[in-house]
Design a protein around this motif. Structure first.
Motif, mmCIF file in Angstrom:
data_model
loop_
_atom_site.group_PDB
_atom_site.id
_atom_site.type_symbol
_atom_site.label_atom_id
_atom_site.label_comp_id
_atom_site.label_asym_id
_atom_site.label_seq_id
_atom_site.Cartn_x
_atom_site.Cartn_y
_atom_site.Cartn_z
ATOM 1 N N LYS A 244 56.194 97.791 76.300
ATOM 2 C CA LYS A 244 57.731 97.650 75.157
ATOM 3 C C LYS A 244 58.082 96.647 74.722
ATOM 4 O O LYS A 244 58.752 96.821 74.214
ATOM 5 N N GLY A 245 56.776 95.840 74.146
ATOM 6 C CA GLY A 245 56.953 95.216 72.769
ATOM 7 C C GLY A 245 58.136 93.848 73.269
ATOM 8 O O GLY A 245 58.387 93.166 72.355
ATOM 9 N N PHE A 246 57.440 93.878 74.465
ATOM 10 C CA PHE A 246 58.690 92.550 74.643
ATOM 11 C C PHE A 246 57.581 90.310 73.757
ATOM 12 O O PHE A 246 56.678 90.694 73.593
ATOM 13 N N THR A 247 58.816 90.127 73.576
ATOM 14 C CA THR A 247 58.770 88.660 73.532
ATOM 15 C C THR A 247 58.927 87.406 74.377
ATOM 16 O O THR A 247 59.620 87.964 74.799
ATOM 17 N N PHE A 248 57.990 87.006 75.459
ATOM 18 C CA PHE A 248 58.128 85.957 75.644
ATOM 19 C C PHE A 248 59.074 84.515 75.538
ATOM 20 O O PHE A 248 58.245 84.590 74.543
ATOM 21 N N PHE A 249 59.945 84.313 76.106
ATOM 22 C CA PHE A 249 59.883 83.294 75.414
ATOM 23 C C PHE A 249 59.787 81.845 76.351
ATOM 24 O O PHE A 249 60.345 82.177 78.059
ATOM 25 N N PHE A 250 59.342 80.906 76.505
ATOM 26 C CA PHE A 250 58.623 80.099 77.095
ATOM 27 C C PHE A 250 59.762 78.711 77.450
ATOM 28 O O PHE A 250 60.211 78.022 76.377
ATOM 29 N N GLN A 251 59.790 78.429 78.836
ATOM 30 C CA GLN A 251 61.015 77.685 79.198
ATOM 31 C C GLN A 251 60.114 76.362 79.601
ATOM 32 O O GLN A 251 60.414 74.987 79.108
#
Length: 281
Positions: A244-251
């Motif tokens: 789905k082409g998601f981008t990960f945002f890291f906490q």
């Protein structure tokens, strides 16, 4: 839709705890430790402004514990929760919703404080509801011996006593464009929010993927109560995210705020590393 990150603070904890059974000779190549085996980590939150809702995802440590408690985390840098919100132009009264991924102390402590005049607990965000998975709540208020020290009553119980909790029973959208998924390996009922932005899906990966290093399937924290479930959850979600082409945002990744994914001969790995500002364009 408007997205804004807050770097609440940075901290240092043991690298072995963060990488589980993976030998240090392997993980330190991608995530360095100091002489005391401590690695640097970030504690980020995300503000999502969608329609008439201003949603805060996780609210950090808070300040209710004593100096001895915080001495274990070697806090440094960051803007603080309220300081970070102020820099973005938000007042605590602007927040309408707080999504708590789970109830470990570094994720849920900043929404409740002690009133210095009467000693009672009060809400930091007077107009906000806390959205918490029911499974995580029930898990946290009846903790197992392994996780008990991560669930602090003073962070958790006042939210319900003040009538501020909305329980999430199933995966859902809490408003248009903000989806909540539920995962059970790290702790039962962890919520992973997916923000469906015009630039693509942005996943607040919380403790499912604490850093880019944890994209490798065997890299699972010692803190995870069901590591084999984590392993399968990671494998399944990586496939979905790549498709789905998601981008990960890291906490928690001290070095990287966001990444995309790529398939390699060794499996799915991080591809491009960048800031949230770059994602927003």
């Amino acid at each position: 839709m408007k997205l804004s990150p807050i770097n609440i603070t940075n901290f240092k904890i043991d690298g072995g705890a963060m990488f589980g059974v993976v030998p240090k000779v392997l993980w330190q190549r991608v995530y360095p430790a100091n002489a005391a085996n401590l690695c640097s980590w970030s504690l980020r939150s995300l503000v999502v402004e969608a329609g008439n809702r201003v949603i805060l995802i996780d609210d950090g440590f808070g300040d209710k514990q004593d100096a001895k408690f915080f001495s274990h985390f070697h806090l440094f840098g960051g803007d603080g929760l309220l300081g970070g919100l102020s820099k973005l132009g938000y007042d605590p009264s602007d927040i309408t919703d707080i999504v708590l991924t789970h109830l470990h102390y570094d994720h849920c402590g900043g929404g409740i404080r002690v009133n210095q005049n009467n000693g009672n607990y009060e809400a930091v965000f007077p107009n906000a509801k806390f959205h918490i998975s029911r499974a995580q709540w029930e898990w946290a208020i009846n903790p197992n011996a392994r996780e008990a020290d991560s669930f602090l009553e003073e962070n958790i119980l006042p939210m319900q006593e003040l009538g501020l909790v909305n329980f999430i029973d199933d995966e859902c959208f809490i408003t248009e464009g903000v989806e909540l998924r539920i995962f059970n390996g790290h702790t039962k009922g962890q919520i992973i929010p997916i923000v469906h932005h015009q630039n693509g899906g942005l996943v607040f990966v919380a403790d499912l993927f604490p850093s880019t290093a944890h994209i490798l399937l065997p890299y699972i924290m010692s803190y995870d109560v069901e590591p084999m479930i984590t392993l399968q959850e990671k494998a399944d979600f990586l496939e979905e995210s790549l498709a789905k082409g998601f981008t990960f945002f890291f906490q928690h990744d001290f070095y990287t705020e966001c990444c995309t994914l790529q398939r390699t001969q060794k499996g799915i790995r991080a591809d491009r590393l960048f800031s949230l500002d770059e994602f927003l364009g």
